[in-house]
Design a protein around this motif. Structure first.
Motif, PDB file in Angstrom:
ATOM      1  N   MET A 165      52.906  46.373  66.265  1.00 14.18           N
ATOM      2  CA  MET A 165      52.784  45.815  64.916  1.00 14.18           C
ATOM      3  C   MET A 165      53.624  46.704  64.005  1.00 14.18           C
ATOM      4  SD  MET A 165      49.309  44.966  62.883  1.00 14.18           S
ATOM      5  CE  MET A 165      48.589  46.561  63.046  1.00 14.18           C
ATOM      6  N   ILE A 166      54.311  46.084  63.042  1.00 13.65           N
ATOM      7  CA  ILE A 166      55.118  46.880  62.114  1.00 13.65           C
ATOM      8  C   ILE A 166      54.753  46.545  60.674  1.00 13.65           C
ATOM      9  CG2 ILE A 166      57.067  47.179  63.690  1.00 13.65           C
ATOM     10  CD1 ILE A 166      58.470  44.897  62.152  1.00 13.65           C
ATOM     11  N   GLU A 167      55.219  47.384  59.758  1.00 14.01           N
ATOM     12  CA  GLU A 167      54.965  47.132  58.331  1.00 14.01           C
ATOM     13  C   GLU A 167      55.945  46.086  57.810  1.00 14.01           C
ATOM     14  OE1 GLU A 167      54.238  51.074  56.059  1.00 14.01           O
ATOM     15  OE2 GLU A 167      55.241  51.619  57.927  1.00 14.01           O
ATOM     16  N   GLN A 168      55.501  45.425  56.738  1.00 18.60           N
ATOM     17  CA  GLN A 168      56.323  44.359  56.159  1.00 18.60           C
ATOM     18  C   GLN A 168      57.733  44.827  55.795  1.00 18.60           C
ATOM     19  OE1 GLN A 168      53.464  43.000  53.138  1.00 18.60           O
ATOM     20  NE2 GLN A 168      54.119  40.923  53.590  1.00 18.60           N
ATOM     21  N   TRP A 169      57.818  45.955  55.105  1.00 19.17           N
ATOM     22  CA  TRP A 169      59.110  46.396  54.590  1.00 19.17           C
ATOM     23  C   TRP A 169      60.088  46.745  55.702  1.00 19.17           C
ATOM     24  CZ3 TRP A 169      60.928  51.319  55.719  1.00 19.17           C
ATOM     25  CH2 TRP A 169      59.990  52.228  56.231  1.00 19.17           C
ATOM     26  N   ALA A 170      59.485  47.175  56.865  1.00 18.15           N
ATOM     27  CA  ALA A 170      60.336  47.691  57.934  1.00 18.15           C
ATOM     28  C   ALA A 170      61.105  46.593  58.651  1.00 18.15           C
ATOM     29  CB  ALA A 170      59.497  48.488  58.927  1.00 18.15           C
ATOM     30  N   ALA A 171      60.667  45.323  58.429  1.00 22.65           N
ATOM     31  CA  ALA A 171      61.348  44.220  59.108  1.00 22.65           C
ATOM     32  C   ALA A 171      62.749  43.992  58.539  1.00 22.65           C
ATOM     33  CB  ALA A 171      60.505  42.948  58.988  1.00 22.65           C
ATOM     34  N   ASP A 172      62.980  44.536  57.350  1.00 22.56           N
ATOM     35  CA  ASP A 172      64.259  44.359  56.659  1.00 22.56           C
ATOM     36  C   ASP A 172      65.447  44.777  57.536  1.00 22.56           C
ATOM     37  OD1 ASP A 172      65.129  44.144  53.484  1.00 22.56           O
ATOM     38  OD2 ASP A 172      66.484  45.414  54.708  1.00 22.56           O
ATOM     39  N   LYS A 173      66.581  44.166  57.278  1.00 24.01           N
ATOM     40  CA  LYS A 173      67.720  44.435  58.171  1.00 24.01           C
ATOM     41  C   LYS A 173      68.259  45.864  57.995  1.00 24.01           C
ATOM     42  CE  LYS A 173      71.882  42.572  55.818  1.00 24.01           C
ATOM     43  NZ  LYS A 173      71.582  42.871  54.452  1.00 24.01           N
ATOM     44  N   LEU A 174      67.911  46.485  56.865  1.00 25.99           N
ATOM     45  CA  LEU A 174      68.302  47.865  56.641  1.00 25.99           C
ATOM     46  C   LEU A 174      67.559  48.818  57.580  1.00 25.99           C
ATOM     47  CD1 LEU A 174      70.328  48.772  54.526  1.00 25.99           C
ATOM     48  CD2 LEU A 174      68.427  49.425  53.062  1.00 25.99           C
ATOM     49  N   TYR A 175      66.414  48.359  58.064  1.00 22.62           N
ATOM     50  CA  TYR A 175      65.582  49.237  58.898  1.00 22.62           C
ATOM     51  C   TYR A 175      65.532  48.710  60.335  1.00 22.62           C
ATOM     52  CZ  TYR A 175      64.476  50.808  54.226  1.00 22.62           C
ATOM     53  OH  TYR A 175      64.569  51.255  52.960  1.00 22.62           O
TER      54      TYR A 175
ATOM     55  N   ASN B 134      60.979  55.873  57.046  1.00 20.33           N
ATOM     56  CA  ASN B 134      60.671  55.862  58.471  1.00 20.33           C
ATOM     57  C   ASN B 134      59.497  54.933  58.726  1.00 20.33           C
ATOM     58  OD1 ASN B 134      62.596  57.855  58.634  1.00 20.33           O
ATOM     59  ND2 ASN B 134      61.083  59.512  58.685  1.00 20.33           N
ATOM     60  N   PRO B 135      59.698  53.792  59.329  1.00 19.49           N
ATOM     61  CA  PRO B 135      58.616  52.831  59.466  1.00 19.49           C
ATOM     62  C   PRO B 135      57.528  53.295  60.436  1.00 19.49           C
ATOM     63  CG  PRO B 135      60.602  52.023  60.541  1.00 19.49           C
ATOM     64  CD  PRO B 135      60.980  53.274  59.843  1.00 19.49           C
TER      65      PRO B 135
ATOM     66  N   SER C  72      76.107  52.386  56.770  1.00 22.36           N
ATOM     67  CA  SER C  72      75.116  52.864  57.735  1.00 22.36           C
ATOM     68  C   SER C  72      74.874  54.372  57.597  1.00 22.36           C
ATOM     69  CB  SER C  72      75.584  52.539  59.149  1.00 22.36           C
ATOM     70  OG  SER C  72      76.832  53.189  59.351  1.00 22.36           O
ATOM     71  N   GLY C  73      75.709  55.070  56.842  1.00 22.72           N
ATOM     72  CA  GLY C  73      75.533  56.514  56.691  1.00 22.72           C
ATOM     73  C   GLY C  73      74.529  56.882  55.614  1.00 22.72           C
ATOM     74  N   THR C  74      73.898  55.885  55.041  1.00 23.42           N
ATOM     75  CA  THR C  74      73.007  56.144  53.925  1.00 23.42           C
ATOM     76  C   THR C  74      71.595  55.662  54.251  1.00 23.42           C
ATOM     77  OG1 THR C  74      74.890  55.631  52.533  1.00 23.42           O
ATOM     78  CG2 THR C  74      72.768  55.802  51.439  1.00 23.42           C
ATOM     79  N   THR C  75      70.610  56.464  53.915  1.00 21.75           N
ATOM     80  CA  THR C  75      69.230  55.958  54.056  1.00 21.75           C
ATOM     81  C   THR C  75      68.711  55.569  52.683  1.00 21.75           C
ATOM     82  OG1 THR C  75      68.331  58.169  53.878  1.00 21.75           O
ATOM     83  CG2 THR C  75      68.672  57.309  56.099  1.00 21.75           C
ATOM     84  N   PHE C  76      67.877  54.541  52.739  1.00 17.60           N
ATOM     85  CA  PHE C  76      67.345  53.956  51.514  1.00 17.60           C
ATOM     86  C   PHE C  76      65.854  54.253  51.445  1.00 17.60           C
ATOM     87  CE2 PHE C  76      65.340  50.454  49.299  1.00 17.60           C
ATOM     88  CZ  PHE C  76      66.168  50.202  48.235  1.00 17.60           C
TER      89      PHE C  76
END
Lengths: 227, 807
Positions: B129-139, B177-178, B656-660
């Motif tokens: 199971m994952i968190e909602q925000w982590a499904a984003d393509k950035l993560y 970090n999800p 891809s070199g940046t974390t949000f």
């Protein structure tokens, strides 16, 4: 006759040094049971000091007062309270009633303080003598000066004390009321065989007394009487 | 007809309604204060329990590395309400990004605040199971029933299916970090060696003595003490903790109790004392007609009792209302979290302590006046005046020279009545001291607990390695919906300064440092250098201990800012740099000498690497010193509206070199935690402030009521209404100002002691609280002015003869 009150070289001094005042100087006299003694003298002569000392309201600088054979200054505060409530009735010039209590309650207060159940008949009789039966449920501020003083007399008589000490009981009253009060006092003294010591300004009332003591500059002198 | 002499007490109270009401009010206030504080404390614990469960999870203890047998034994215990296994695999790589993998028994998921939004809880041995925000393509770039490949610490990649999606966790979202929740079956299939922790978490039933249960568990199962962990904050909130935070809470409660008790006793004592002093003559009279001192004592005590009986219900009710107010604010502010807490709490402890303390306070407050009354000599009935006696020597001629006659008289009255003055001053001062004492903690709370500061970003962009794209900052500036965009550069530099400025602890940790001929040391470690723009320097002013924070000054004088509490795993002082100290920094162009122009308490962020100390400087100087050009971090504060669109636009800009990092939810949650605390602390302070004002008003009222006759005499000898007002006002002002000044002096001293003994280790420095003092004095004066209005009106309305004759 039995000497119920004896004072021995009673002195009272206020203040020290320059402000020293000898309010009472070596007063020695006796009063017999049932006697009516009046004390006269100008303002500031020491009359009130003397009366306060006789009633153990104040403590003398030196000397003794024996009431009914007991040295009142040898008693502790509690003994004195009990002695006072059973043996001495006070009447003040300013009446000094408890403003929150009605006539009947003011009269019964010394009995209540002595944990006695007030005898209804006795109180009724007192109210009758004082002419206050109608006003028994009134508060002091609903009464005239004369009436208030009569309540004060009733309060002083309630426990049937041996002594009554009165400090100018008619001082605030008109002549008619004064006469009434004086008559009442005389009557009760006679009826209950009490000893009355009264300060007065009015020389007329002094003549009601069996004896008159004069006080001037703290010195007590016998001014005569029929003793 | 009264049947007992004690009946006089109730007669007296009935006859003096106004005075009685005043006394009842002050007793009721004291009771309200006590009830309020204790109900609030109880409600506060309820609210903070909910808050802590939300922040930390609903478990009391955890058994570390439980055996199967232990789990079975624990699960069958009668005192256990819920329990579950909690396996943690620590950091993993999930779809190439960092994540945290763990598994929790489904039955215990709710206790850990895991709320399913979509799909179902993972059960199969390849489900997660994952968190909602982590499904984003950035993560993780996945969706329900999608796949995620996870590499655990053994570097072997395994595929998992997303069976469910749960609500976001603020902390995880902020870290970028999800959280990945695996099914128990999946977790059990993995090797035990991959686990970073293995727990059996236990929630006990209500009213279980947890310390005893824990001891029992340790004994019966033979579990070593070191294998039992505790949720200390939750235990403290439910009063089941020993030591640490709980003790502090109890100590605070104890101190509160004492302060409240003292204040209550003072207030009630004041009221009774005034009432007794007024009636010296009456007590004298009672003594004349035979009352013993003991009887007078009983009479006054009976009066106290009669007042208490009437005041306590009022006070209790008022205290409960105060608590209701606090609950209402919190429930309104955070309806979701606190939905289960009833608006109206019937706090048995609060009411019981209110009643008990009410009686106790009145009893102790009445003792002294009762004894005083009992000591009244019978002769006072005949000589008896209640009036002041001022000897010629104590007349204050200079007052008349300074002020108008009526004002001089007002002040003179105060000076002549030493005892009343002392009492008034004490009662006002106690309130002020309480207020100022609490203020320290409010400030401290505000500065330390409230983590969202003006500089707190909503979004943070961090370079994974090296620097961010140089154009990113400008592009972000152009974007709609940005409130503020600010970047930071940082890097390690070799910095050296006078060796004597290094702390002993640091030198010891380094095993000594080499000192060169000029007194400087050879840097054993690098120092952390950070760049601030002017906005960031301005924000840091709150933390400034000494010096100045100006970009211009720093640039002009080659300035740097030293940090008092440097973070090396924990905050500690490694240096004792002062303003003007010279610091040399190695640059590519050789040594460069910098000057310390300011010192701040601490930095709002930590460096994971251990460094010697931290320095802040301007962007220009930073570039000169390090040769770096671009930011490593860009922080963004968003405008209130259109946030989601702005967030999407930012995400679209990133490579891809940046974390949000999205901090918004975590910030909101931290704000909530602070708010929960703050409502109650401010509630306490508010109550205390209110009590102080009421106390002043009440005391003034009583003091004027007690002087009706005197005021009547003044009017009789020709004082006008205005003059009367001025005299009374001068008197009130003299009382309250004296009290205010004494209170402020003591309060300031208390603040100094509190800060220097308790808070100096947080580098909080004591300053004379001018603003507070000014406000307090103003408030005290205003209260004094308000307090005389009603009684003055009353006095003026009465006829002169009536007033003089009535007593």
């Amino acid at each position: 006759m039995l000497d119920i009150l004896v004072t021995e070289r009673l002195c009272k001094t206020y203040g020290k040094g320059e402000t020293r005042v000898d309010a009472l100087k070596e007063a020695s006299f006796t009063v017999a049971k049932g006697e009516f003694v009046s004390i006269v003298g100008p303002s500031g002569s020491g009359k009130s000091t003397l009366l306060n000392l006789l009633g153990a309201l104040d403590v003398p600088t030196s000397g003794k007062v024996l009431l009914d054979g007991r040295d009142i200054y040898a008693m502790n505060e509690n003994e004195l309270s009990v002695f006072r409530r059973r043996n001495i009735g006070f009447i003040f010039q300013a009446y000094n009633l408890v403003p929150e209590l009605n006539v009947e309650e003011n009269i019964a207060l010394p009995l209540l303080l002595d944990y006695q159940k007030p005898d209804k008949r006795h109180i009724g009789e007192l109210l009758d003598i004082l002419g206050l039966t109608e006003r028994r449920h009134h508060l002091p501020n609903q009464l005239s000066g004369g009436q208030q003083q009569r309540v004060a007399i009733g309060r002083a008589l309630a426990t049937k004390p041996v002594f009554i000490l009165a400090d100018e009981p008619t001082g605030n009253l008109d002549s008619k009321n004064s006469a009434e009060v004086m008559n009442l006092l005389r009557l009760s003294v006679a009826k209950y065989r009490q000893t009355l010591i009264m300060i007065t300004h009015n020389s007329n009332y002094a003549t009601f007394a069996d004896r008159v003591l004069g006080v001037e500059d703290g010195v007590v002198t016998e001014l005569g009487g029929d003793r | 007809m009264i049947g007992h002499y004690l009946g006089l007490a109730s007669r007296y109270l009935a006859a003096h309604r106004k005075k009685t009401r005043l006394t009842i009010t002050s007793v009721a206030i004291a009771v309200a204060l006590v009830t309020g504080i204790f109900s609030m404390l109880e409600v506060f614990l309820q609210f903070s329990k909910t808050q802590i469960i939300h922040d930390r999870g609903n478990y009391h203890i955890a058994i570390i590395q439980p055996s199967e047998q232990e789990i079975n034994m624990l699960a069958s215990r009668k005192d256990v309400n819920n329990a579950g296994r909690w396996l943690d695999f620590g950091q993993v790589k999930a779809n190439e990004i960092n994540g945290a993998a763990s598994a929790i028994d489904p039955s215990f998921a709710k206790n850990m605040n895991i709320t399913l939004v979509e799909g179902r809880y993972p059960t199969g041995d390849n489900e997660i199971m994952i968190e909602q925000w982590a499904a984003d393509k950035l993560y993780l770039n996945t969706k329900l029933n999608g796949t995620v490949n996870i590499a655990f610490s053994d570097k072997i990649v395994r595929n998992f299916t997303v069976s469910g999606i749960c609500k976001d966790f603020g902390n995880m979202k902020a870290s970028g970090n999800p959280g990945i929740f695996m099914s128990m079956a999946a977790a059990d299939k993995l090797k035990k060696s991959l686990l970073t922790s293995e727990l059996y978490v236990i929630e006990f039933k209500n009213r279980v003595n947890i310390a005893a249960a824990e001891k029992n568990i340790a004994e019966t199962l033979g579990i070593d003490k070191g294998r039992i962990g505790r949720n200390n904050r939750l235990l403290a909130a439910i009063g089941q903790s020993k030591g640490g935070a709980a003790t502090q809470l109890y100590v605070t409660g104890g101190i509160l109790f004492c302060i409240v008790l003292i204040a209550g006793v003072m207030m009630i004592y004041n009221a009774f004392n005034i009432s007794v002093m007024e009636r010296i003559r009456q007590f004298g009279l009672l003594r004349c007609i035979g009352a013993s001192p003991a009887q007078i004592r009983k009479l006054v005590r009976r009066e106290g009792l009669a007042i208490t009986v009437r005041a306590i219900p009022i006070g209790v009710l008022a205290g409960m209302l105060l608590t209701l107010g606090c609950s209402a604010i919190l429930k309104y502010y955070n309806a979701g979290l606190f939905a289960d807490i009833p608006l109206f709490t019937f706090s048995v402890i609060g009411i019981a302590t209110g009643v008990a303390v009410g009686f106790l306070t009145v009893f102790s407050a009445v003792l002294l006046p009762a004894r005083k009354a009992a000591r009244v000599a019978p002769v006072r009935a005949v000589t008896g005046s209640n009036d002041l006696k001022i000897s010629a020597r104590r007349k204050r001629g200079w007052l008349t020279k300074l002020f108008k006659a009526e004002i001089a008289m007002g002040i003179g009255n105060v000076a002549a009545k030493k005892k009343t003055l002392i009492l008034m001053v004490c009662s006002i001062a106690v309130s002020i001291v309480m207020f100022m004492g609490f203020q320290v903690f409010v400030d401290f709370l505000h500065s330390s607990l409230k983590t969202t500061k003006p500089y707190t970003p909503d979004i943070s962009l961090v370079a994974k390695q090296g620097d961010l794209d140089g154009a990113l900052y400008d592009k972000l500036q152009q974007l709609d919906g940005m409130k503020k965009v600010y970047g930071r550069m940082y890097g390690d530099v070799a910095a050296s300064f006078d060796a004597s400025k290094l702390s002993e602890a640091y030198k010891k940790e380094m095993g000594g440092v080499d000192v060169t001929a000029d007194g400087r040391f050879v840097p054993p470690e690098k120092s952390w250098l950070i760049s601030y723009d002017q906005a960031q320097l301005d924000w840091a002013k709150e933390e400034l201990l000494e010096g100045e924070l100006s970009e211009e000054q720093l640039n002009a004088q080659n300035g740097i800012i030293a940090v008092a509490l440097h973070y090396r795993g924990r905050r500690a002082d490694t240096t004792s740099l002062k303003l003007g100290d010279k610091v040399t920094i190695e640059t590519r162009a050789g040594l460069k000498e910098m000057t310390v122009l300011g010192i701040v308490r601490s930095l709002p962020f930590n460096n994971k690497e251990k460094t010697l100390t931290s320095f802040i400087t301007t962007e220009k100087l930073f570039r000169e010193l390090t040769g770096k050009r671009a930011y490593q971090v860009i922080d963004i504060q968003l405008k209130k509206s259109g946030q989601e669109q702005a967030v999407n636009e930012i995400k679209a800009m990133l490579d891809s070199g940046t974390t949000f990092h999205d901090y918004r939810q975590r910030n909101a949650e931290l704000d909530q935690t602070f708010f929960t605390m703050a409502v109650f602390i401010y509630g306490f302070v508010g109550v205390i402030g209110l009590i102080s004002v009421l106390n002043i008003i009440n005391t003034m009222n009583t003091s004027i009521a007690a002087k009706t006759k005197y005021l009547g005499v003044m009017r009789a000898v020709g004082m006008s209404g205005a003059q009367l007002s001025r005299m009374v006002l001068a008197e009130a002002a003299a009382y309250s100002l004296t009290g205010g000044i004494v209170g402020c002096l003591l309060g300031t001293a208390l603040q100094k002691t509190l800060i220097e003994s308790q808070l100096s280790r947080f580098q909080i420095i004591w300053e004379i609280p001018y603003l507070q003092i000014g406000l307090i004095l103003l408030l005290v004066l205003a209260a004094a002015a308000v307090s005389v209005i009603a009684p003055l009106k009353r006095v003026k309305k009465q006829g002169i003869a009536e007033v003089i004759g009535s007593l």
